[in-house]
Write an enzyme that holds these catalytic residues in place. Structure first.
Site, PDB file in Angstrom:
ATOM      1  N   TYR A 177       4.072   6.354  -5.515  1.00 31.67           N
ATOM      2  CA  TYR A 177       3.402   5.665  -4.409  1.00 31.67           C
ATOM      3  C   TYR A 177       2.351   4.701  -4.934  1.00 31.67           C
ATOM      4  O   TYR A 177       1.872   4.823  -6.065  1.00 31.67           O
ATOM      5  CB  TYR A 177       2.760   6.678  -3.450  1.00 31.67           C
ATOM      6  N   CYS A 178       2.016   3.731  -4.076  1.00 37.24           N
ATOM      7  CA  CYS A 178       0.935   2.790  -4.371  1.00 37.24           C
ATOM      8  C   CYS A 178       0.293   2.434  -3.027  1.00 37.24           C
ATOM      9  O   CYS A 178       0.556   3.075  -2.023  1.00 37.24           O
ATOM     10  CB  CYS A 178       1.467   1.560  -5.094  1.00 37.24           C
ATOM     11  N   THR A 179      -0.538   1.396  -2.995  1.00 42.49           N
ATOM     12  CA  THR A 179      -1.309   1.075  -1.791  1.00 42.49           C
ATOM     13  C   THR A 179      -0.440   0.733  -0.578  1.00 42.49           C
ATOM     14  O   THR A 179      -0.571   1.338   0.472  1.00 42.49           O
ATOM     15  CB  THR A 179      -2.245  -0.116  -2.084  1.00 42.49           C
ATOM     16  N   ILE A 207       0.576   4.182   0.679  1.00 36.62           N
ATOM     17  CA  ILE A 207      -0.499   5.023   1.218  1.00 36.62           C
ATOM     18  C   ILE A 207      -0.876   4.551   2.621  1.00 36.62           C
ATOM     19  O   ILE A 207      -1.130   5.348   3.513  1.00 36.62           O
ATOM     20  CB  ILE A 207      -1.754   4.952   0.302  1.00 36.62           C
TER      21      ILE A 207
END
Ligand SMILES: [Zn+2]
Ligand SMILES: [Zn+2]
Length: 306
Positions: A177-179, A207
């Site tokens: 996952y990332c932003t 996220i």
């Protein structure tokens, strides 16, 4: 109060230069600020302004065939969330340091919706590894419970991290996952082409979308963002600690010494004690006028990452 939108789309753009000029004039007309990167592989942007301007921008974007299905993410923020408007043509719309024609999002991991993500983590499979693909300073104030922090200073270090840790992922289900999701499009591909993991997943919308659906879910703390807000609070957990005194804290500041400009977590007591500098040395330089003072209180980190 203004609005900020975060978006990206991997789609073939035959004339990035023309799209760049269109984007620049569109944003100038609507008085939007922020950063938009355009390449042959797609578009990556985050812009902020008045609610009305953001609405007009999204309408214009949806009128352009290549961009009509973009998943725009929105959040509230100050009208002046970005100091400038930057619209640029880049070889990669996220700086991974790998030729975009050699590693594409089509080679990436399976997209999981926020609900699928939540259910997967809740079911606690023994072979599940959650891997954060963001930089160390982002992970420091918020992450998924049990996630691995690769401790990278920039996204360009991510391929080497994977290369050096292949055995960790052997026969595992790996959830990255990332932003907002864009970094994982190719970060998952970096691992997937190695053919060691049993399955590679990425969270659709990152996220941002997960936390919209599960504010008190498995993501704890704050979501770091690349505008004047610095981070958005998802829940009450505090994962960070003061760079000076180590007490639990998660607000970033920048050293007042313009030449240093260190981006660090500092508690109010340490900010006061050191005059908003990161060390007695920087404080001394500021007090004796041997250095310039940075102009604004907090410098927005410019990044090609979101
Ligand atoms: Zn402190
Ligand atoms: Zn300093």
């Amino acid at each position: 109060m203004g609005k900020i939108t975060l978006f990206y789309k991997y789609v073939q753009i035959s004339d990035p230069q023309a799209v760049m000029l269109w984007q620049r004039s569109l944003c100038e007309k609507l008085e939007l600020k922020g950063r938009i990167l355009i390449g042959f592989e797609g578009i990556n942007g985050t812009v902020g302004g008045s609610e009305r301007s953001i609405r007009c921008y999204v309408r214009e974007m949806k009128g352009y065939p290549a961009f009509k299905n973009i998943d725009f993410k929105f959040s509230l923020g100050p009208t002046e969330s970005f100091p400038k408007l930057k619209v640029k043509v880049k070889n990669e719309i996220v700086n991974l340091g790998i030729d975009p024609t050699l590693l594409t999002p089509e080679q990436g991991g399976k997209h999981l919706s926020p609900t699928q993500t939540h259910e997967l983590i809740a079911s606690k499979p023994e072979d599940l590894i959650i891997l954060d693909t963001r930089n160390d300073f982002e992970v420091a104030i918020g992450k998924f419970e049990g996630a691995i922090d690769p401790k990278i200073a920039t996204f360009r270090d991510f391929p080497k991290y994977i290369e050096d840790h292949l055995e960790l992922f052997r026969d595992k289900q790996v959830l990255m996952y990332c932003t907002g999701g864009i970094r994982c499009e190719r970060a998952t591909a970096v691992l997937k082409v190695k053919n060691v993991a049993k399955e590679v997943y990425q969270i659709k919308g990152g996220i941002h979308r997960y936390a919209e659906n599960y504010p008190n879910g498995f993501f704890r703390g704050k979501n770091y963002v690349f505008d004047a807000r610095i981070a958005t609070k998802i829940n009450d957990d505090i994962l960070g600690s003061c760079y000076i005194c180590d007490q639990s804290y998660d607000d970033y500041t920048n050293c007042l010494n313009a030449k240093c400009n260190r981006h660090y977590i500092a508690c109010p007591q340490c900010i006061q004690k050191l005059g908003n500098t990161c060390s007695p040395t920087c404080q001394q330089l500021v007090l004796t006028g041997q250095t310039n003072i940075r102009p604004e209180r907090v410098t927005v980190r410019h990044s090609n990452l979101l």
